[in-house]
Scaffold this motif. Sequence first.
Motif, PDB file in Angstrom:
ATOM      1  N   PHE A 148       3.514   2.246   2.529  1.00 29.72           N
ATOM      2  CA  PHE A 148       4.606   2.543   1.700  1.00 29.72           C
ATOM      3  C   PHE A 148       5.389   1.585   1.470  1.00 29.72           C
ATOM      4  N   VAL A 149       5.678   1.762   0.228  1.00 28.96           N
ATOM      5  CA  VAL A 149       6.251   0.635  -0.867  1.00 28.96           C
ATOM      6  C   VAL A 149       7.919   0.839  -0.790  1.00 28.96           C
ATOM      7  N   GLY A 150       8.637  -0.285  -0.454  1.00 28.17           N
ATOM      8  CA  GLY A 150       9.701  -0.700   0.220  1.00 28.17           C
ATOM      9  C   GLY A 150      10.668  -1.060  -1.225  1.00 28.17           C
ATOM     10  N   LEU A 151      11.859  -2.009  -0.863  1.00 27.59           N
ATOM     11  CA  LEU A 151      12.428  -2.085  -2.024  1.00 27.59           C
ATOM     12  C   LEU A 151      12.420  -3.279  -2.184  1.00 27.59           C
ATOM     13  N   THR A 152      13.063  -3.351  -3.557  1.00 28.26           N
ATOM     14  CA  THR A 152      13.940  -4.781  -3.480  1.00 28.26           C
ATOM     15  C   THR A 152      15.112  -5.189  -3.129  1.00 28.26           C
ATOM     16  N   GLU A 153      16.004  -6.372  -3.308  1.00 26.82           N
ATOM     17  CA  GLU A 153      16.933  -6.577  -2.781  1.00 26.82           C
ATOM     18  C   GLU A 153      18.303  -5.304  -3.817  1.00 26.82           C
ATOM     19  N   THR A 154      17.756  -5.069  -5.036  1.00 26.07           N
ATOM     20  CA  THR A 154      18.310  -4.660  -5.754  1.00 26.07           C
ATOM     21  C   THR A 154      18.258  -3.321  -5.329  1.00 26.07           C
ATOM     22  N   GLN A 155      17.448  -2.623  -4.416  1.00 28.81           N
ATOM     23  CA  GLN A 155      16.943  -1.905  -4.012  1.00 28.81           C
ATOM     24  C   GLN A 155      16.743  -0.211  -5.790  1.00 28.81           C
ATOM     25  N   GLU A 156      15.561  -1.177  -5.734  1.00 25.58           N
ATOM     26  CA  GLU A 156      14.752  -0.873  -6.494  1.00 25.58           C
ATOM     27  C   GLU A 156      13.018  -0.905  -5.743  1.00 25.58           C
ATOM     28  N   PHE A 157      11.554  -0.181  -6.964  1.00 27.80           N
ATOM     29  CA  PHE A 157      10.677   0.043  -5.823  1.00 27.80           C
ATOM     30  C   PHE A 157      10.412  -1.497  -6.209  1.00 27.80           C
ATOM     31  N   ASP A 158      10.032  -1.555  -5.002  1.00 33.07           N
ATOM     32  CA  ASP A 158       9.308  -3.115  -4.786  1.00 33.07           C
ATOM     33  C   ASP A 158       7.662  -3.320  -5.558  1.00 33.07           C
ATOM     34  N   PHE A 159       7.517  -3.637  -6.782  1.00 38.07           N
ATOM     35  CA  PHE A 159       6.229  -3.880  -6.924  1.00 38.07           C
ATOM     36  C   PHE A 159       5.655  -4.742  -6.819  1.00 38.07           C
ATOM     37  N   GLU A 160       6.150  -5.255  -6.367  1.00 43.39           N
ATOM     38  CA  GLU A 160       5.091  -6.732  -6.270  1.00 43.39           C
ATOM     39  C   GLU A 160       4.424  -6.844  -4.252  1.00 43.39           C
ATOM     40  N   GLN A 161       5.313  -5.763  -3.217  1.00 44.89           N
ATOM     41  CA  GLN A 161       4.603  -5.139  -2.701  1.00 44.89           C
ATOM     42  C   GLN A 161       4.148  -4.108  -2.799  1.00 44.89           C
ATOM     43  N   TYR A 162       3.815  -3.329  -3.366  1.00 44.47           N
ATOM     44  CA  TYR A 162       3.626  -2.540  -4.485  1.00 44.47           C
ATOM     45  C   TYR A 162       1.859  -2.655  -4.948  1.00 44.47           C
ATOM     46  N   GLN A 163       1.512  -4.005  -5.265  1.00 48.45           N
ATOM     47  CA  GLN A 163       0.218  -4.559  -6.341  1.00 48.45           C
ATOM     48  C   GLN A 163      -0.201  -5.065  -5.388  1.00 48.45           C
ATOM     49  N   SER A 164       0.368  -5.651  -3.829  1.00 48.47           N
ATOM     50  CA  SER A 164      -0.328  -6.187  -2.710  1.00 48.47           C
ATOM     51  C   SER A 164      -1.267  -4.812  -2.028  1.00 48.47           C
ATOM     52  N   LEU A 165      -0.342  -4.269  -1.828  1.00 46.42           N
ATOM     53  CA  LEU A 165      -1.230  -2.400  -0.539  1.00 46.42           C
ATOM     54  C   LEU A 165      -2.769  -2.434  -1.518  1.00 46.42           C
ATOM     55  N   LEU A 166      -2.547  -2.181  -2.678  1.00 46.81           N
ATOM     56  CA  LEU A 166      -3.469  -1.304  -3.788  1.00 46.81           C
ATOM     57  C   LEU A 166      -5.393  -2.233  -2.808  1.00 46.81           C
ATOM     58  N   SER A 167      -5.767  -1.290  -2.707  1.00 47.58           N
ATOM     59  CA  SER A 167      -6.841  -2.091  -3.025  1.00 47.58           C
ATOM     60  C   SER A 167      -7.875  -0.931  -2.974  1.00 47.58           C
ATOM     61  N   GLU A 168      -9.450  -1.186  -2.413  1.00 48.43           N
ATOM     62  CA  GLU A 168     -10.981  -0.070  -2.902  1.00 48.43           C
ATOM     63  C   GLU A 168     -10.566   0.658  -2.178  1.00 48.43           C
ATOM     64  N   LYS A 169      -9.746   1.408  -1.043  1.00 49.27           N
ATOM     65  CA  LYS A 169      -9.347   2.346   0.220  1.00 49.27           C
ATOM     66  C   LYS A 169      -8.214   2.576  -0.399  1.00 49.27           C
ATOM     67  N   THR A 170      -7.775   2.826  -2.050  1.00 49.74           N
ATOM     68  CA  THR A 170      -6.427   3.630  -2.250  1.00 49.74           C
ATOM     69  C   THR A 170      -7.776   4.820  -2.850  1.00 49.74           C
ATOM     70  N   LYS A 171      -6.912   5.901  -2.588  1.00 48.10           N
ATOM     71  CA  LYS A 171      -7.229   7.355  -3.476  1.00 48.10           C
ATOM     72  C   LYS A 171      -6.221   7.626  -4.143  1.00 48.10           C
ATOM     73  N   LEU A 172      -5.347   7.298  -3.236  1.00 49.77           N
ATOM     74  CA  LEU A 172      -4.182   8.465  -4.472  1.00 49.77           C
ATOM     75  C   LEU A 172      -2.713   7.125  -4.042  1.00 49.77           C
ATOM     76  N   VAL A 173      -2.278   7.691  -4.869  1.00 46.59           N
ATOM     77  CA  VAL A 173      -0.728   7.186  -5.280  1.00 46.59           C
ATOM     78  C   VAL A 173       0.667   7.876  -5.891  1.00 46.59           C
ATOM     79  N   ALA A 174       1.494   8.797  -5.019  1.00 49.14           N
ATOM     80  CA  ALA A 174       1.943   9.741  -5.124  1.00 49.14           C
ATOM     81  C   ALA A 174       3.603   8.945  -5.394  1.00 49.14           C
ATOM     82  N   VAL A 175       4.428   8.946  -6.269  1.00 53.62           N
ATOM     83  CA  VAL A 175       5.414   8.905  -6.399  1.00 53.62           C
ATOM     84  C   VAL A 175       6.926   9.249  -7.438  1.00 53.62           C
ATOM     85  N   VAL A 176       7.865   8.857  -7.142  1.00 53.34           N
ATOM     86  CA  VAL A 176       9.084   9.558  -7.382  1.00 53.34           C
ATOM     87  C   VAL A 176       9.448   8.619  -9.123  1.00 53.34           C
ATOM     88  N   HIS A 177       9.293   9.555  -9.938  1.00 51.71           N
ATOM     89  CA  HIS A 177       9.650   9.270 -11.228  1.00 51.71           C
ATOM     90  C   HIS A 177      11.195   8.656 -10.996  1.00 51.71           C
TER      91      HIS A 177
END
Length: 420
Positions: A148-177
């Motif tokens: 799960f990707v968390g929130l930034t201090e401004t309560q937005e999608f934490d893109f930096e954390q998202y990048q850290s979660l990605l790996s060769e094990k990632t098979k699906l990213v499902a996210v609200v627009h």
Amino acid sequence: MTLATAQTLADRTRADFPILHQEVNGKPLVYLDNAATSQKPKAVIEALSHYYSQDNSNVHRGVHALSARATDNYEGTRDKIVRFINAQSRNEIVFTRNASEAINLVAYSWGMNHLKAGDEIILSVMEHHSNLIPWQMVAQRTGAVLKFVGLTETQEFDFEQYQSLLSEKTKLVAVVHVSNTLGCINPVKEIGELAHRQGAKVLIDACQSLPHMPIDVQDLDCDWLVGSGHKMCAPTGIGFLYGKLALLESMPPFLGGGEMIAEVELNSFTCAELPHKFEAGTPAIGEAIALGAAIDYLMDIGMEAIADYEHELCRYLYEKLATVPGLTLYGPNPQADGSGRAALASFTSADVHANDLSTLLDESGVAIRTGHHCTQPLHKLLQQTSTARASLYFYNTHAEIDTFVASLTDTINFFQSIMG
């Protein structure tokens, strides 16, 4: 866009919506619950009525005139969706009952057959339950792992954390627009680009973006995108799934029955070609035709014009809410011109429970939403059981915002007075 220009969009369209011209509890209706469902213009209501009064017949199965007209109009909506989201082929559009069914279709047809123990699915903490529970079920069945990707201090999608979660094990990213609670607009194109570099698939929940801004699936390069008709001026009971053609071709049928077959033997069957292999049974024909009328209506206005006007509404809404003492607003603030987030505001009052706010606002004719908005995990993260939400659409006016904020202020003042 100037205020005078922006107002003309609501001025030009409000007469098209019969439901808006009524009183509730002796006061003119102010409908600010558009994130839950939008109102329907006369063109949509008439399209639904015309089908049942003039063309009512099953589609695809008959050669008589009524069936031919119904089929042409039903399939015509598929072509309209193609143009609305800039898909490459009509075979990439699958009709569903709603966006929830569309996500479940992908979860069961693709997820249950492609994911295995140790594979990772990345979601965000702001997901609607419809884009959370199906993947929980897939994970339970397959052994896949949810991240799960968390929130930034401004309560937005934490893109930096998202990048850290990605790996060769990632098979699906499902996210609200667009979050239906925080109002933040997630960078789904960039999210998808990084996911694809890892070989992962990408699903976008576009329920809160399709009605409010231009969407181009080829530019987003998403693998799947889901939409809900009732949030974009169409009836309830109709939604759609967009999927890349090759991907849909590789997926087995989700439901079995009529319409989704090419040939049936007692012990076997062959599937119909796309998109019909995913459309078992008699569909919501009238609702699909009315969805086509809604798309015509929105495209006649222009999605850019809708987005521009809603930016102005958002700016004005936040400007007015800033005058109300004791409010906590959730999600990022809009930019100076009102852009950068959706035209909705979820909030709590330091003095009044959200349900009480909604009840007393209803007595003033103002309709807002309270509750967890089908985002219970997000509300737990925000340490709130319930928030109030005012959500706008292109037929809302600045005067309605004034009425809402004045009634909200009066309500809070009333509670403060009785509490001493």
